[in-house]
Scaffold this active site. Structure first.
Site, PDB file in Angstrom:
ATOM      1  N   TYR A 149       0.833  -1.211   0.000  1.00  0.00           N
ATOM      2  CA  TYR A 149       0.000   0.000   0.000  1.00  0.00           C
ATOM      3  C   TYR A 149       0.865   1.259   0.000  1.00  0.00           C
ATOM      4  CZ  TYR A 149      -4.411  -2.347  -0.122  1.00  0.00           C
ATOM      5  OH  TYR A 149      -5.474  -3.093  -0.575  1.00  0.00           O
ATOM      6  N   ARG A 181       1.772   1.790  -3.551  1.00  0.00           N
ATOM      7  CA  ARG A 181       0.646   2.340  -4.347  1.00  0.00           C
ATOM      8  C   ARG A 181       0.376   3.789  -3.964  1.00  0.00           C
ATOM      9  NH1 ARG A 181      -4.194  -1.494  -3.849  1.00  0.00           N
ATOM     10  NH2 ARG A 181      -5.114  -0.079  -5.356  1.00  0.00           N
ATOM     11  N   ASP A 238      -7.726   6.246  -4.980  1.00  0.00           N
ATOM     12  CA  ASP A 238      -6.562   7.087  -5.309  1.00  0.00           C
ATOM     13  C   ASP A 238      -6.778   8.587  -5.118  1.00  0.00           C
ATOM     14  OD1 ASP A 238      -7.240   6.391  -8.834  1.00  0.00           O
ATOM     15  OD2 ASP A 238      -8.127   7.893  -7.509  1.00  0.00           O
ATOM     16  N   HIS A 248     -14.784   1.894  -1.904  1.00  0.00           N
ATOM     17  CA  HIS A 248     -13.723   1.004  -1.397  1.00  0.00           C
ATOM     18  C   HIS A 248     -12.703   1.728  -0.542  1.00  0.00           C
ATOM     19  CE1 HIS A 248     -14.658  -2.003  -4.875  1.00  0.00           C
ATOM     20  NE2 HIS A 248     -15.526  -2.074  -3.894  1.00  0.00           N
ATOM     21  N   CYS A 280      -5.776   2.404  13.264  1.00  0.00           N
ATOM     22  CA  CYS A 280      -5.330   1.315  14.139  1.00  0.00           C
ATOM     23  C   CYS A 280      -6.449   0.282  14.258  1.00  0.00           C
ATOM     24  CB  CYS A 280      -5.014   1.889  15.525  1.00  0.00           C
ATOM     25  SG  CYS A 280      -4.861   0.616  16.783  1.00  0.00           S
ATOM     26  N   THR A 339     -14.304   0.371 -15.683  1.00  0.00           N
ATOM     27  CA  THR A 339     -14.403  -0.706 -14.697  1.00  0.00           C
ATOM     28  C   THR A 339     -14.797  -2.003 -15.389  1.00  0.00           C
ATOM     29  OG1 THR A 339     -15.431  -1.482 -12.649  1.00  0.00           O
ATOM     30  CG2 THR A 339     -16.809  -0.119 -14.094  1.00  0.00           C
ATOM     31  N   ASN A 341     -15.231   2.325 -22.140  1.00  0.00           N
ATOM     32  CA  ASN A 341     -14.184   1.353 -21.813  1.00  0.00           C
ATOM     33  C   ASN A 341     -13.597   0.870 -23.139  1.00  0.00           C
ATOM     34  OD1 ASN A 341     -12.775  -1.043 -21.022  1.00  0.00           O
ATOM     35  ND2 ASN A 341     -14.081  -1.167 -19.202  1.00  0.00           N
TER      36      ASN A 341
HETATM   37  C1  BV8 Z   1     -17.965  -8.184   0.406  1.00  0.00           C
HETATM   38  C2  BV8 Z   1      -9.332  -2.964  -2.272  1.00  0.00           C
HETATM   39  C3  BV8 Z   1     -18.762  -9.667   1.978  1.00  0.00           C
HETATM   40  C4  BV8 Z   1      -8.828  -1.613  -2.270  1.00  0.00           C
HETATM   41  C5  BV8 Z   1     -10.826  -4.097  -3.728  1.00  0.00           C
HETATM   42  C6  BV8 Z   1     -21.718 -10.602  -4.522  1.00  0.00           C
HETATM   43  C7  BV8 Z   1     -22.119  -9.729  -3.517  1.00  0.00           C
HETATM   44  C8  BV8 Z   1     -21.199  -9.328  -2.534  1.00  0.00           C
HETATM   45  C9  BV8 Z   1     -19.893  -9.805  -2.571  1.00  0.00           C
HETATM   46  C10 BV8 Z   1     -19.500 -10.670  -3.567  1.00  0.00           C
HETATM   47  C11 BV8 Z   1     -20.405 -11.062  -4.549  1.00  0.00           C
HETATM   48  N1  BV8 Z   1     -19.748 -11.895  -5.384  1.00  0.00           N
HETATM   49  C12 BV8 Z   1     -18.455 -12.043  -4.987  1.00  0.00           C
HETATM   50  C13 BV8 Z   1     -18.268 -11.333  -3.858  1.00  0.00           C
HETATM   51  C14 BV8 Z   1     -17.009 -11.252  -3.117  1.00  0.00           C
HETATM   52  C15 BV8 Z   1     -16.097 -10.124  -3.577  1.00  0.00           C
HETATM   53  C16 BV8 Z   1     -16.038 -10.013  -5.070  1.00  0.00           C
HETATM   54  O1  BV8 Z   1     -16.734  -9.196  -5.648  1.00  0.00           O
HETATM   55  N2  BV8 Z   1     -15.207 -10.831  -5.701  1.00  0.00           N
HETATM   56  C17 BV8 Z   1     -15.104 -10.752  -7.151  1.00  0.00           C
HETATM   57  C18 BV8 Z   1     -13.659 -10.486  -7.563  1.00  0.00           C
HETATM   58  C19 BV8 Z   1     -15.622 -12.073  -7.709  1.00  0.00           C
HETATM   59  N3  BV8 Z   1     -16.533  -8.885  -2.993  1.00  0.00           N
HETATM   60  C20 BV8 Z   1     -16.073  -8.550  -1.771  1.00  0.00           C
HETATM   61  O2  BV8 Z   1     -15.352  -9.258  -1.115  1.00  0.00           O
HETATM   62  C21 BV8 Z   1     -16.547  -7.207  -1.241  1.00  0.00           C
HETATM   63  N4  BV8 Z   1     -16.968  -7.387   0.124  1.00  0.00           N
HETATM   64  O3  BV8 Z   1     -18.662  -8.703  -0.408  1.00  0.00           O
HETATM   65  O4  BV8 Z   1     -18.117  -8.439   1.717  1.00  0.00           O
HETATM   66  C22 BV8 Z   1     -19.668  -9.421   3.093  1.00  0.00           C
HETATM   67  C23 BV8 Z   1     -21.030  -9.335   2.832  1.00  0.00           C
HETATM   68  C24 BV8 Z   1     -21.875  -9.181   3.901  1.00  0.00           C
HETATM   69  C25 BV8 Z   1     -21.337  -9.083   5.193  1.00  0.00           C
HETATM   70  C26 BV8 Z   1     -19.956  -9.139   5.408  1.00  0.00           C
HETATM   71  C27 BV8 Z   1     -19.104  -9.298   4.356  1.00  0.00           C
HETATM   72  C28 BV8 Z   1     -15.397  -6.207  -1.159  1.00  0.00           C
HETATM   73  C29 BV8 Z   1     -14.898  -5.908  -2.525  1.00  0.00           C
HETATM   74  C30 BV8 Z   1     -13.832  -4.809  -2.442  1.00  0.00           C
HETATM   75  C31 BV8 Z   1     -12.505  -5.438  -2.665  1.00  0.00           C
HETATM   76  N5  BV8 Z   1     -11.490  -4.427  -2.672  1.00  0.00           N
HETATM   77  N6  BV8 Z   1      -9.777  -3.318  -3.612  1.00  0.00           N
HETATM   78  C32 BV8 Z   1      -7.626  -1.590  -3.149  1.00  0.00           C
HETATM   79  O5  BV8 Z   1      -6.605  -2.163  -2.752  1.00  0.00           O
HETATM   80  O6  BV8 Z   1      -7.756  -1.015  -4.243  1.00  0.00           O
HETATM   81  S1  BV8 Z   1     -11.270  -4.658  -5.252  1.00  0.00           S
HETATM   82  C33 BV8 Z   1     -10.483  -3.901  -6.541  1.00  0.00           C
HETATM   83  O7  BV8 Z   1     -11.307  -4.185  -7.694  1.00  0.00           O
HETATM   84  C34 BV8 Z   1     -10.412  -2.384  -6.506  1.00  0.00           C
HETATM   85  O8  BV8 Z   1     -11.131  -1.790  -5.458  1.00  0.00           O
HETATM   86  C35 BV8 Z   1     -11.052  -1.992  -7.826  1.00  0.00           C
HETATM   87  O9  BV8 Z   1     -11.596  -0.760  -7.779  1.00  0.00           O
HETATM   88  C36 BV8 Z   1     -12.072  -3.046  -7.940  1.00  0.00           C
HETATM   89  C37 BV8 Z   1     -12.739  -3.170  -9.262  1.00  0.00           C
HETATM   90  O10 BV8 Z   1     -11.752  -3.272 -10.272  1.00  0.00           O
HETATM   91  P1  BV8 Z   1     -11.834  -2.185 -11.461  1.00  0.00           P
HETATM   92  O11 BV8 Z   1     -11.803  -0.847 -10.844  1.00  0.00           O
HETATM   93  O12 BV8 Z   1     -12.984  -2.518 -12.339  1.00  0.00           O
HETATM   94  O13 BV8 Z   1     -10.453  -2.407 -12.184  1.00  0.00           O
HETATM   95  P2  BV8 Z   1     -10.107  -3.542 -13.247  1.00  0.00           P
HETATM   96  O14 BV8 Z   1      -8.624  -3.554 -13.407  1.00  0.00           O
HETATM   97  O15 BV8 Z   1     -10.837  -4.806 -12.896  1.00  0.00           O
HETATM   98  O16 BV8 Z   1     -10.755  -3.020 -14.616  1.00  0.00           O
HETATM   99  C38 BV8 Z   1     -10.221  -1.858 -15.208  1.00  0.00           C
HETATM  100  C39 BV8 Z   1     -11.094  -1.589 -16.424  1.00  0.00           C
HETATM  101  O17 BV8 Z   1     -10.657  -0.357 -16.997  1.00  0.00           O
HETATM  102  C40 BV8 Z   1     -10.980  -2.653 -17.496  1.00  0.00           C
HETATM  103  O18 BV8 Z   1     -12.286  -3.002 -17.936  1.00  0.00           O
HETATM  104  C41 BV8 Z   1     -10.196  -1.957 -18.635  1.00  0.00           C
HETATM  105  O19 BV8 Z   1     -10.646  -2.374 -19.907  1.00  0.00           O
HETATM  106  C42 BV8 Z   1     -10.579  -0.534 -18.398  1.00  0.00           C
HETATM  107  N7  BV8 Z   1      -9.597   0.462 -18.857  1.00  0.00           N
HETATM  108  C43 BV8 Z   1      -8.244   0.333 -18.948  1.00  0.00           C
HETATM  109  N8  BV8 Z   1      -7.719   1.506 -19.399  1.00  0.00           N
HETATM  110  C44 BV8 Z   1      -8.765   2.364 -19.572  1.00  0.00           C
HETATM  111  C45 BV8 Z   1      -9.962   1.713 -19.220  1.00  0.00           C
HETATM  112  N9  BV8 Z   1     -11.166   2.298 -19.282  1.00  0.00           N
HETATM  113  C46 BV8 Z   1     -11.207   3.566 -19.722  1.00  0.00           C
HETATM  114  N10 BV8 Z   1     -10.108   4.281 -20.074  1.00  0.00           N
HETATM  115  C47 BV8 Z   1      -8.874   3.714 -20.011  1.00  0.00           C
HETATM  116  N11 BV8 Z   1      -7.784   4.412 -20.376  1.00  0.00           N
HETATM  117 ZN    ZN Z   2      -4.482   2.009  18.619  1.00  0.00          ZN
END
Ligand code: BV8
Ligand code: ZN
Length: 248
Positions: free
Chosen positions: A67, A70, A104, A119, A127, A187, A212
């Site tokens: 982190y 980043r 960011d 997020h 802490c 996204t 996208n």
């Molecule tokens: C939770 C941390 C459980 C911060 C991140 C259904 C419902 C709920 C949960 C789930 C569900 N199904 C699955 C889950 C679990 C999980 C999940 O979604 N897994 C996925 C991968 C299958 N979700 C979770 O765990 C979430 N929490 O559900 O809690 C719970 C429920 C009840 C009670 C208690 C607990 C938490 C999810 C958050 C995870 N944290 N990051 C950090 O370090 O950054 S995820 C990470 O992915 C980032 O946050 C990021 O923002 C996020 C999404 O990614 P994107 O932003 O879309 O980036 P990516 O690279 O994928 O895509 C980029 C896109 O840009 C591409 O399409 C590309 O073509 C395009 N691009 C490239 N260049 C350009 C462009 N577009 C335009 N212009 C350009 N120039």
């Molecule tokens: Zn403390």
């Protein structure tokens, strides 16, 4: 592309409420790596190894260093034309909401006002014991850091398996369910529950526009897909909108 831009502007000139849902792609042209692109962050490191609480407890030095690395990149980059175009467009609508998955801080630095950060934000750290917040400024620790109470200090970001901040998510869902037009920008729309935002907008009658360079899971549901870079497409939309607005 120009006829698609025209269609989006035709719509924008008629609506009152706008949501812009963004992911890592909106910051790509600032030089911030995305997650799932070929040169993305997840190619080298697996999310389960890094972006989850157990990984942090197992290896606080590695996660803290990742982190810091980043956060350092985010301090060195600038918002790009996509962020500025979104901030500019906000001035023309009474209800305009940015819902970002990014941590960011670039939307805020570009001047966007109404932002829901689903997020968290890499600038905030706290802490895990006493929840005291810490601003690390331009310190980029390469190993775990501890609070005066002895607790580990973590970034205030949402890791996999963690709940999204309630008020941010609720605010974002309300905005999505009541907007007339929703943009999904940079996204892959695979991370939930954040990826429900454009789906809720569409289900509640909003016009859904995806910007996208690649196809995503959302493309088939969108009313309009503009295959291009956010930093190129969004400024074109805003320029055309401002030109047509003047003609009215
Ligand atoms: C939770 C941390 C459980 C911060 C991140 C259904 C419902 C709920 C949960 C789930 C569900 N199904 C699955 C889950 C679990 C999980 C999940 O979604 N897994 C996925 C991968 C299958 N979700 C979770 O765990 C979430 N929490 O559900 O809690 C719970 C429920 C009840 C009670 C208690 C607990 C938490 C999810 C958050 C995870 N944290 N990051 C950090 O370090 O950054 S995820 C990470 O992915 C980032 O946050 C990021 O923002 C996020 C999404 O990614 P994107 O932003 O879309 O980036 P990516 O690279 O994928 O895509 C980029 C896109 O840009 C591409 O399409 C590309 O073509 C395009 N691009 C490239 N260049 C350009 C462009 N577009 C335009 N212009 C350009 N120039
Ligand atoms: Zn403390």
């Amino acid at each position: 592309m120009i006829e698609l831009i025209q269609k989006v502007v035709d719509k924008l000139l008629k609506v009152k409420s706008v949501v812009v849902f963004t992911g890592a792609g909106v910051s790509a042209e600032s030089g911030v790596p995305t997650f799932r692109d070929k040169d993305g962050l997840w190619q080298k490191l697996k999310p389960e190894e890094l972006a989850n609480f157990n990984a942090f407890l197992r290896n606080p030095d590695l996660v803290t260093e990742w982190y810091s690395h980043r956060r350092k990149i985010m301090h060195e980059v600038q918002p790009n034309p996509a962020h500025y175009a979104i901030a500019e467009l906000e001035k023309y609508f009474e209800r305009f909401t940015v819902v970002t998955q990014n941590i960011d801080n670039l939307h805020r630095r570009a001047g966007s006002k109404k932002i829901f950060e689903l997020h968290g934000n890499i600038e905030r750290n706290y802490c895990i014991q006493c929840k005291k917040f810490y601003d690390l400024g331009d310190n980029y620790p390469d190993k775990a850091i501890y609070c005066e109470c002895g607790g580990l200090i973590r970034p205030d970001v949402v890791w996999f398996g963690e709940m999204l901040p309630e008020d941010e998510y609720e605010g974002a869902v309300n905005a999505a369910k009541t907007c007339d037009i929703c943009f999904s920008v940079g996204t892959s729309a695979v991370v939930f529950p954040a990826a429900y935002i454009p789906i809720y907008a569409k289900q509640n009658g909003a016009f859904l526009v995806e910007i996208n360079p690649n196809q995503t899971d959302l493309s088939k549901m969108a009313d309009l897909v503009i295959q291009g870079k956010a930093g190129e497409v969004l400024p074109k939309i805003v320029d055309e909108f401002k030109k047509r607005k003047k003609e009215i």
